[in-house]
Write an enzyme that holds these catalytic residues in place. Structure first.
Site, PDB file in Angstrom:
ATOM      1  N   PRO A  18     -74.236  69.257 -13.874  1.00 13.58           N
ATOM      2  CA  PRO A  18     -73.851  68.100 -14.682  1.00 13.58           C
ATOM      3  C   PRO A  18     -73.244  67.032 -13.784  1.00 13.58           C
ATOM      4  O   PRO A  18     -72.293  67.306 -13.043  1.00 13.58           O
ATOM      5  CB  PRO A  18     -72.807  68.679 -15.646  1.00 13.58           C
ATOM      6  CG  PRO A  18     -72.213  69.839 -14.912  1.00 13.58           C
ATOM      7  CD  PRO A  18     -73.301  70.394 -14.039  1.00 13.58           C
ATOM      8  N   GLN A  72     -71.010  70.038 -21.750  1.00 19.18           N
ATOM      9  CA  GLN A  72     -69.809  70.272 -20.956  1.00 19.18           C
ATOM     10  C   GLN A  72     -68.661  69.433 -21.489  1.00 19.18           C
ATOM     11  O   GLN A  72     -68.794  68.214 -21.677  1.00 19.18           O
ATOM     12  CB  GLN A  72     -70.040  69.938 -19.480  1.00 19.18           C
ATOM     13  CG  GLN A  72     -68.837  70.311 -18.615  1.00 19.18           C
ATOM     14  CD  GLN A  72     -68.991  69.911 -17.169  1.00 19.18           C
ATOM     15  OE1 GLN A  72     -68.884  68.744 -16.836  1.00 19.18           O
ATOM     16  NE2 GLN A  72     -69.231  70.893 -16.291  1.00 19.18           N
ATOM     17  N   CYS A 102     -64.304  68.812 -11.798  1.00 21.17           N
ATOM     18  CA  CYS A 102     -64.407  67.409 -11.405  1.00 21.17           C
ATOM     19  C   CYS A 102     -63.207  66.996 -10.560  1.00 21.17           C
ATOM     20  O   CYS A 102     -62.062  67.187 -10.972  1.00 21.17           O
ATOM     21  CB  CYS A 102     -64.497  66.521 -12.642  1.00 21.17           C
ATOM     22  SG  CYS A 102     -64.649  64.752 -12.231  1.00 21.17           S
ATOM     23  N   GLY A 203     -72.939  73.629  -4.251  1.00 21.89           N
ATOM     24  CA  GLY A 203     -72.392  72.911  -3.113  1.00 21.89           C
ATOM     25  C   GLY A 203     -73.329  72.878  -1.922  1.00 21.89           C
ATOM     26  O   GLY A 203     -73.649  73.914  -1.353  1.00 21.89           O
ATOM     27  N   ARG A 227     -76.395  66.938  -6.013  1.00 23.43           N
ATOM     28  CA  ARG A 227     -76.844  65.797  -5.208  1.00 23.43           C
ATOM     29  C   ARG A 227     -78.217  66.026  -4.576  1.00 23.43           C
ATOM     30  O   ARG A 227     -78.947  65.069  -4.325  1.00 23.43           O
ATOM     31  CB  ARG A 227     -75.801  65.497  -4.132  1.00 23.43           C
ATOM     32  CG  ARG A 227     -74.493  64.921  -4.702  1.00 23.43           C
ATOM     33  CD  ARG A 227     -73.421  64.772  -3.640  1.00 23.43           C
ATOM     34  NE  ARG A 227     -72.976  66.066  -3.136  1.00 23.43           N
ATOM     35  CZ  ARG A 227     -72.201  66.217  -2.063  1.00 23.43           C
ATOM     36  NH1 ARG A 227     -71.814  65.170  -1.377  1.00 23.43           N
ATOM     37  NH2 ARG A 227     -71.817  67.423  -1.683  1.00 23.43           N
TER      38      ARG A 227
END
Length: 321
Positions: A18, A72, A102, A203, A227
């Site tokens: 997300p 979420q 976050c 990650g 990403r």
């Protein structure tokens, strides 16, 4: 390659992360079509009085998404989160994911997101309130801790297991790290060894080799890609093929890229309206351009255009030439 969350077996163990302002229903659909097995919706505030905005309304459960549909929630008050979870389930959410990951300053300033990792007692209250409020699986995304001297992912994961959560996603950085440096996977591995819940590692997973390394090193049940999917929704199909049989999947050709980007833009215009849609389209074109020959030419001209028709025409002309 299999992953199951609660009663939902997923087609593979590749998950789209997300990302606020990015992974809307349009982008999620593209990633599903290109090999993602599961996608978590953008974070939605648990403060229901904010839900009347156009921005929030695009983050509700989308009944057109493949099942299971996940929403979420971001918040700090256990009962507020519980009520928000109930309302989202009534609107079609089949999994509730809690945001404890976050690192954004505006989120952490109110002790939400990854800042909650510094308050395990509050975290336990949140887990308990939400799992008791809904009869669908509840999952959580966390970081490894608040800072390198205070990594408590194992403790948080054990609380999640004790309170009946269905899965945990771990980004391999602390809150203080934000997105700097390299993700560390040792904490993810320790969590996997400490609890029996499905663990999803997140990650710095941007190619097939890294995907395989993270799965093997952490022993995680799945991987979440954020990403690495920007401008590159094909990454899921490439990783799936590589993990299944070490088969390399060629990058999409120009025609395939054009069709996906055009579909993406049309979806943005439809979801947000032309004015906001063309602004959001500029952001995505910047990411697509990083994977395209002469992408700077595409991006510079595209960003100067002021209508959806001009954007789609320039996109067509660029790929034709």
């Amino acid at each position: 390659m299999s992953l199951q969350i609660g009663p939902y077996p997923l087609p593979n163990n590749l998950v789209l992360a997300p990302m606020a302002g990015i992974t809307d229903s349009v982008f999620r659909r593209l990633c599903y079509q290109n090999g993602a097995g599961y996608a978590v919706g953008e974070m939605l505030s648990a403060q229901t009085h904010l839900w009347d905005s156009k921005k929030s309304s695009t983050r509700f459960a989308n009944l057109e998404d493949p099942e299971p549909r996940s929403v979420q929630l971001l918040g700090i008050d256990p009962q507020e989160l519980a009520q928000a979870a109930r309302l989202q389930v009534e609107q079609g959410a089949q999994i509730i994911d809690l945001n404890l990951g976050c690192p954004a300053k505006k989120v952490c300033n109110i002790a939400a997101g990854s800042a909650l990792l510094g308050y395990p007692e509050r975290v336990e209250q949140i887990f308990k309130a939400v799992t008791e409020a809904v009869d669908v699986p509840v999952t959580v995304k966390i970081r490894t801790g608040t800072d390198p001297l205070n990594r408590n992912a194992v403790q948080i994961a054990q609380l999640a297991e004790q309170q009946g959560l269905a899965a945990i996603t771990i980004h391999g950085r602390t809150r203080a790290d934000k997105f700097l440096g390299q993700a560390e996977y040792d904490s993810i591995k320790r969590v996997k060894q400490a609890v029996s819940l499905p663990i999803i590692a997140n990650g710095d997973i941007c190619d097939v080799e890294q995907a395989q390394f993270v799965l093997e090193y952490t022993l995680a049940d799945g991987i979440m890609i954020g990403r690495g999917a920007l401008g590159n929704p094909w990454i899921f199909k490439q990783i799936e093929a590589y993990l299944s049989n070490k088969q390399a999947v060629s990058p999409p050709d120009a025609s395939q890229r054009y069709q996906v980007i055009r579909t993406h833009l049309d979806g943005l215009y439809q979801l947000y309206g032309e004015l906001q849609g063309l602004r959001i389209a500029r952001k995505h074109i910047g990411w697509y351009a990083q994977h395209i020959e002469q992408g700077d030419t595409l991006r510079r001209r595209f960003n100067s255009l002021q209508s959806a028709d001009e954007q789609t025409l320039w996109l067509q002309q660029f790929f034709e030439t």
